[in-house]
Design a protein around this motif. Sequence first.
Motif, PDB file in Angstrom:
ATOM      1  N   MET A 221       0.834  -1.191   0.000  1.00 50.36           N
ATOM      2  CA  MET A 221       0.000   0.000   0.000  1.00 50.36           C
ATOM      3  C   MET A 221       0.874   1.248   0.000  1.00 50.36           C
ATOM      4  O   MET A 221       1.956   1.261   0.595  1.00 50.36           O
ATOM      5  CB  MET A 221      -0.893   0.013   1.246  1.00 50.36           C
ATOM      6  CG  MET A 221      -1.939  -1.081   1.258  1.00 50.36           C
ATOM      7  SD  MET A 221      -3.217  -0.820   0.026  1.00 50.36           S
ATOM      8  CE  MET A 221      -4.271   0.333   0.908  1.00 50.36           C
ATOM      9  N   MET A 224       2.937   2.623   3.044  1.00 48.12           N
ATOM     10  CA  MET A 224       3.143   1.513   3.998  1.00 48.12           C
ATOM     11  C   MET A 224       4.424   0.729   3.682  1.00 48.12           C
ATOM     12  O   MET A 224       4.573  -0.418   4.085  1.00 48.12           O
ATOM     13  CB  MET A 224       1.942   0.555   3.946  1.00 48.12           C
ATOM     14  CG  MET A 224       0.636   1.193   4.386  1.00 48.12           C
ATOM     15  SD  MET A 224       0.599   1.489   6.150  1.00 48.12           S
ATOM     16  CE  MET A 224       0.148  -0.138   6.718  1.00 48.12           C
ATOM     17  N   PHE A 226       7.349   0.934   4.757  1.00 48.78           N
ATOM     18  CA  PHE A 226       8.180   0.517   5.887  1.00 48.78           C
ATOM     19  C   PHE A 226       7.424  -0.465   6.784  1.00 48.78           C
ATOM     20  O   PHE A 226       7.868  -1.594   7.005  1.00 48.78           O
ATOM     21  CB  PHE A 226       8.645   1.731   6.699  1.00 48.78           C
ATOM     22  CG  PHE A 226       9.615   1.342   7.775  1.00 48.78           C
ATOM     23  CD1 PHE A 226      10.924   1.000   7.458  1.00 48.78           C
ATOM     24  CD2 PHE A 226       9.208   1.268   9.096  1.00 48.78           C
ATOM     25  CE1 PHE A 226      11.814   0.590   8.442  1.00 48.78           C
ATOM     26  CE2 PHE A 226      10.089   0.863  10.090  1.00 48.78           C
ATOM     27  CZ  PHE A 226      11.391   0.523   9.757  1.00 48.78           C
ATOM     28  N   ILE A 227       6.268  -0.061   7.262  1.00 48.82           N
ATOM     29  CA  ILE A 227       5.508  -0.906   8.199  1.00 48.82           C
ATOM     30  C   ILE A 227       5.147  -2.245   7.571  1.00 48.82           C
ATOM     31  O   ILE A 227       5.365  -3.309   8.154  1.00 48.82           O
ATOM     32  CB  ILE A 227       4.203  -0.191   8.650  1.00 48.82           C
ATOM     33  CG1 ILE A 227       4.528   1.071   9.434  1.00 48.82           C
ATOM     34  CG2 ILE A 227       3.329  -1.112   9.491  1.00 48.82           C
ATOM     35  CD1 ILE A 227       3.319   1.869   9.871  1.00 48.82           C
ATOM     36  N   GLN A 228       4.603  -2.197   6.367  1.00 49.86           N
ATOM     37  CA  GLN A 228       4.077  -3.409   5.741  1.00 49.86           C
ATOM     38  C   GLN A 228       5.157  -4.203   5.006  1.00 49.86           C
ATOM     39  O   GLN A 228       5.375  -5.386   5.297  1.00 49.86           O
ATOM     40  CB  GLN A 228       2.976  -3.016   4.742  1.00 49.86           C
ATOM     41  CG  GLN A 228       2.375  -4.167   3.962  1.00 49.86           C
ATOM     42  CD  GLN A 228       1.568  -3.689   2.755  1.00 49.86           C
ATOM     43  OE1 GLN A 228       1.601  -2.506   2.389  1.00 49.86           O
ATOM     44  NE2 GLN A 228       0.850  -4.604   2.133  1.00 49.86           N
TER      45      GLN A 228
END
Lengths: 382, 78
Positions: A221, A224, A226-228
């Motif tokens: 996404m 996202m 970094f997080i995902q």
Amino acid sequence: MALLEAAYQEFRSEVREFCEREIVPHAEKWDREEAISEDIIQKLAKKGYLGLTVPGEYGGQGKDSLYYAILNEELGRACSSVRSLVTVHGSLVSETMARWGTREQKSTLLPRLAKGELIAAYGLSEPEVGSDAKSVETSYQEHDDYYELNGQKKWITFATRADIIVIVAKNGEHVSTFLVHRTDPGVKIEKIHGMLGTSASGLGLITLENCRIPKDRLFGMKGMGFIQITNTALDNGRFSVATGALGIALASLEHSISYANERKTFGVPIGDHQLIKKKIADMTVAVKAARLLCYHAAEVRDRKDPSTYVHTTLAKYHASKAATMAATEAVQIHGAVGCLNTHPVQRLFRDARIMEIIEGTSEIQQLLLSNYALKNLTDIID
Amino acid sequence: MNNQDQIKEFIQKKVGEKVSFSNADDIFKLGLVNSLFALELVVFLENSFGIQVENEDLDLNNFRSVDNMNDFVAKKTA
């Protein structure tokens, strides 16, 4: 009693036989020439090792994490540069795409990755950014029908060979990830020479200059990245590196035992000397503990426990330390012989140092582990 | 235990018993969630409620609070 069920032991025998025949005889040469052969990439692909954990519906072998641990352990035992191809191509990109790719990416790209028709790399580190991954300086701009990327990625494993490179880029505070093809306009890749270890792993410097890519190359996404995507990729990569480091530690121990039984000083094999016995004992404990932590992490990963990443971190931290210790002692036990650039233990020694740096340094692993333990020790210990 | 309580219990365990927050609180704004915990949350929701979180589900609004996560699970299981 064997640690593993028969099917896993058979798989280990198969991979070991492959490594002894196709990799071990060439490992020193590849190391000196700073490149593995194209032939070995094709052979890995043919065996299905480049897509071992990719689900069958996407052209992979659909094997579980324990099979993958064994593959990486055996490759690490034979040649860490070959193992690093599996890490970046299989773990960082293919497994992450299987988890978070769009339907289109999974149906068109993933099968080609799983079969080794396309090779992939992961572009996170930059000339000025390593552990502080959120601070990437490579930028992206969104336009009506394309993204434009600018910046540099450095120390990118197999960038010199990859057809597709995941690029982590920033727009203001938003980090996103993109699938860049090496043939895209504005992409320049230069080989980095002179690395201490895993010298044949094709490290490259990637320069992106007004690199325009279609909108469907967004990976994950928007915002996202970094997080995902990066967190998932690093967790996958850490597992591969942990088990690869276990392979280095095991090889160091095996070479040391063999030499300790054969080399004589003061009229007896050096294995009869108490100080050598101590080294062998320490290495044996470190290898066994690393194997248990790695296989436990495999089991936790497969049951999709929310605390998976901390068990993988634990395995990576210990196994990479064990590799450094065992390879250092292996050189010491071998003496001058182990310092010669045709002997495997000097390569293991150099490769082991890299294990404590890639996919999160030992210091980053310590931070992750202690932060977790301070709040949820039971999740780690139980 | 209903879904909401289960979600609250999981987060409470992760952030520590001394931290207090309501079901409506934005746990990202409160600084309770780092990026790794965010992925743990995703896996927890998948495992506990038998759902598959897809790429397009990763809108932070789905995960901002216990209430939002509860709504998200309800939507996925409807």
